[in-house]
Design a protein around this motif. Structure first.
Motif, PDB file in Angstrom:
ATOM      1  N   LEU A 102       0.819  -1.218   0.000  1.00  0.00           N
ATOM      2  CA  LEU A 102       0.000   0.000   0.000  1.00  0.00           C
ATOM      3  C   LEU A 102       0.852   1.266   0.000  1.00  0.00           C
ATOM      4  CD1 LEU A 102      -2.784  -1.040   2.536  1.00  0.00           C
ATOM      5  CD2 LEU A 102      -3.102  -0.579   0.095  1.00  0.00           C
ATOM      6  N   TRP A 110      -3.492   4.743  -7.926  1.00  0.00           N
ATOM      7  CA  TRP A 110      -4.629   4.638  -7.002  1.00  0.00           C
ATOM      8  C   TRP A 110      -5.818   5.445  -7.513  1.00  0.00           C
ATOM      9  CZ3 TRP A 110      -5.495   1.922  -2.494  1.00  0.00           C
ATOM     10  CH2 TRP A 110      -6.601   2.323  -1.736  1.00  0.00           C
ATOM     11  N   MET A 114      -9.590   4.036  -8.601  1.00  0.00           N
ATOM     12  CA  MET A 114     -10.806   4.527  -7.951  1.00  0.00           C
ATOM     13  C   MET A 114     -11.743   5.177  -8.965  1.00  0.00           C
ATOM     14  SD  MET A 114     -10.825   3.752  -4.719  1.00  0.00           S
ATOM     15  CE  MET A 114     -12.126   4.821  -4.142  1.00  0.00           C
ATOM     16  N   ALA A 148     -12.681  -8.471  -3.264  1.00  0.00           N
ATOM     17  CA  ALA A 148     -13.420  -7.514  -2.438  1.00  0.00           C
ATOM     18  C   ALA A 148     -13.513  -7.992  -0.994  1.00  0.00           C
ATOM     19  CB  ALA A 148     -14.822  -7.305  -3.008  1.00  0.00           C
ATOM     20  N   CYS A 151      -8.831 -10.080   1.212  1.00  0.00           N
ATOM     21  CA  CYS A 151      -7.838  -9.004   1.101  1.00  0.00           C
ATOM     22  C   CYS A 151      -6.431  -9.564   1.322  1.00  0.00           C
ATOM     23  CB  CYS A 151      -8.152  -7.895   2.095  1.00  0.00           C
ATOM     24  SG  CYS A 151      -9.752  -7.120   1.796  1.00  0.00           S
ATOM     25  N   GLY A 156      -4.003  -4.416  -2.602  1.00  0.00           N
ATOM     26  CA  GLY A 156      -4.815  -3.396  -1.959  1.00  0.00           C
ATOM     27  C   GLY A 156      -5.630  -2.534  -2.899  1.00  0.00           C
ATOM     28  N   THR A 157      -5.020  -2.060  -3.974  1.00  0.00           N
ATOM     29  CA  THR A 157      -5.752  -1.172  -4.896  1.00  0.00           C
ATOM     30  C   THR A 157      -6.996  -1.856  -5.429  1.00  0.00           C
ATOM     31  OG1 THR A 157      -3.646  -0.193  -5.579  1.00  0.00           O
ATOM     32  CG2 THR A 157      -5.553   0.259  -6.962  1.00  0.00           C
ATOM     33  N   SER A 159      -8.521  -4.693  -4.350  1.00  0.00           N
ATOM     34  CA  SER A 159      -9.435  -5.118  -3.292  1.00  0.00           C
ATOM     35  C   SER A 159     -10.282  -3.956  -2.781  1.00  0.00           C
ATOM     36  CB  SER A 159      -8.654  -5.739  -2.131  1.00  0.00           C
ATOM     37  OG  SER A 159      -8.112  -6.984  -2.482  1.00  0.00           O
ATOM     38  N   VAL A 160      -9.639  -2.845  -2.525  1.00  0.00           N
ATOM     39  CA  VAL A 160     -10.365  -1.693  -1.980  1.00  0.00           C
ATOM     40  C   VAL A 160     -11.402  -1.181  -2.973  1.00  0.00           C
ATOM     41  CG1 VAL A 160     -10.110   0.726  -1.295  1.00  0.00           C
ATOM     42  CG2 VAL A 160      -8.550  -0.996  -0.385  1.00  0.00           C
ATOM     43  N   THR A 161     -11.036  -1.102  -4.243  1.00  0.00           N
ATOM     44  CA  THR A 161     -11.995  -0.577  -5.225  1.00  0.00           C
ATOM     45  C   THR A 161     -13.158  -1.539  -5.429  1.00  0.00           C
ATOM     46  OG1 THR A 161     -10.688  -1.467  -7.086  1.00  0.00           O
ATOM     47  CG2 THR A 161     -10.280   0.822  -6.429  1.00  0.00           C
ATOM     48  N   ALA A 163     -14.301  -3.699  -3.177  1.00  0.00           N
ATOM     49  CA  ALA A 163     -15.118  -3.628  -1.966  1.00  0.00           C
ATOM     50  C   ALA A 163     -16.019  -2.392  -2.010  1.00  0.00           C
ATOM     51  CB  ALA A 163     -14.235  -3.603  -0.728  1.00  0.00           C
ATOM     52  N   ALA A 164     -15.468  -1.284  -2.468  1.00  0.00           N
ATOM     53  CA  ALA A 164     -16.265  -0.061  -2.601  1.00  0.00           C
ATOM     54  C   ALA A 164     -17.364  -0.236  -3.639  1.00  0.00           C
ATOM     55  CB  ALA A 164     -15.361   1.113  -2.968  1.00  0.00           C
TER      56      ALA A 164
END
Length: 247
Positions: A102, A110, A114, A148, A151, A156-157, A159-161, A163-164
């Protein structure tokens, strides 16, 4: 393929120039939908259009970078002027980002992930929700990933997007529960795509399902007869979980 199940329906597919989006668009057209194919790569869109036309289907090509949010709004206005409604939205376009700790991810990478994986899908909802509400059976389908919820280090990039994106879809479904709109999250699992090849360069792609394999499921979730308010479909297991009831 369920020929005619989407006769006279209007479907938008993002990321339609290759991979899952390409074959989903073909399958939707084969099932009778007029496909509005959105992607950055004009050559891939033209190839898709040739195949759809050869099979007797119809499509409209929209070369568009989904970070052009005003362009998404213009597309929504154009769909309203031509059809007055939208029956199906397939939010397929996505980017991997960078596999990295990260703290080592460049802000530009990033922000792009997003923008495309999350914000563009919100802008699609923002622009197309009034059109989906005009349909007798509006269907919104978003491509997600096991990342998602699983993790792992360096992912991270992505997974986070994702999940969002799932939170976005679940919120939209909750807000649409009393309408005729139905929302489905589709997890394709490992699949023979360019993104998978980038993430797993040592993997033999011949061991993975072809992206056309998931297209029949996308057609099923796009059809008026699909009536799960919010579902998450896992292609590797074939399971469909109703998320609103599950909480």
């Amino acid at each position: 393929m369920a020929e005619g199940v989407l006769k006279d329906r209007v479907a938008v597919v993002t990321g339609a120039s290759r991979g899952i989006g390409y074959f989903a668009a073909k399958a939707l057209a084969e099932a009778g939908a007029h496909v509005v194919a959105v992607a950055r790569t004009v050559g891939g869109l033209e190839e898709l259009d040739d195949e759809i036309q050869a099979a007797g289907g119809s499509s409209t090509l929209v070369p568009l970078d989904l970070r052009d949010y005003d362009g998404i709004d213009r597309l929504g206005a154009a769909i309203f002027e031509r059809w007055g409604r939208l029956d199906v939205l397939v939010g397929n376009a996505g980017v991997l980002g960078q596999l990295s700790p990260l703290g080592h991810i460049p802000p530009k990478v990033w922000d792009e992930a997003m923008a495309i994986n999350v914000t563009a899908n919100w802008r699609l909802i923002r622009s197309f929700d009034p059109l989906l509400r005009q349909s007798d059976a509006g269907r919104a389908i978003f491509l997600t990933s096991g990342a998602a919820r699983n993790c792992r280090a360096f992912w991270g990039t992505y997974s986070v997007t994702k999940a969002a994106l799932e939170a976005l879809a679940r919120t939209y479904a909750a807000e649409s529960r009393k309408t005729r709109i139905r929302v489905t999250l589709v997890n394709p699992g490992p699949m023979r795509t360019a993104m998978r090849g980038k993430a797993m360069p040592g993997e033999d792609p011949a061991t993975l399902p072809h992206p056309s394999a998931i297209a029949p499921a996308i057609v099923r979730f796009a059809a008026p007869g699909h009536d799960v308010p919010l579902g998450r479909f896992d292609f590797p297991s074939g399971s469909l979980v109703s998320l609103l009831e599950a909480g």
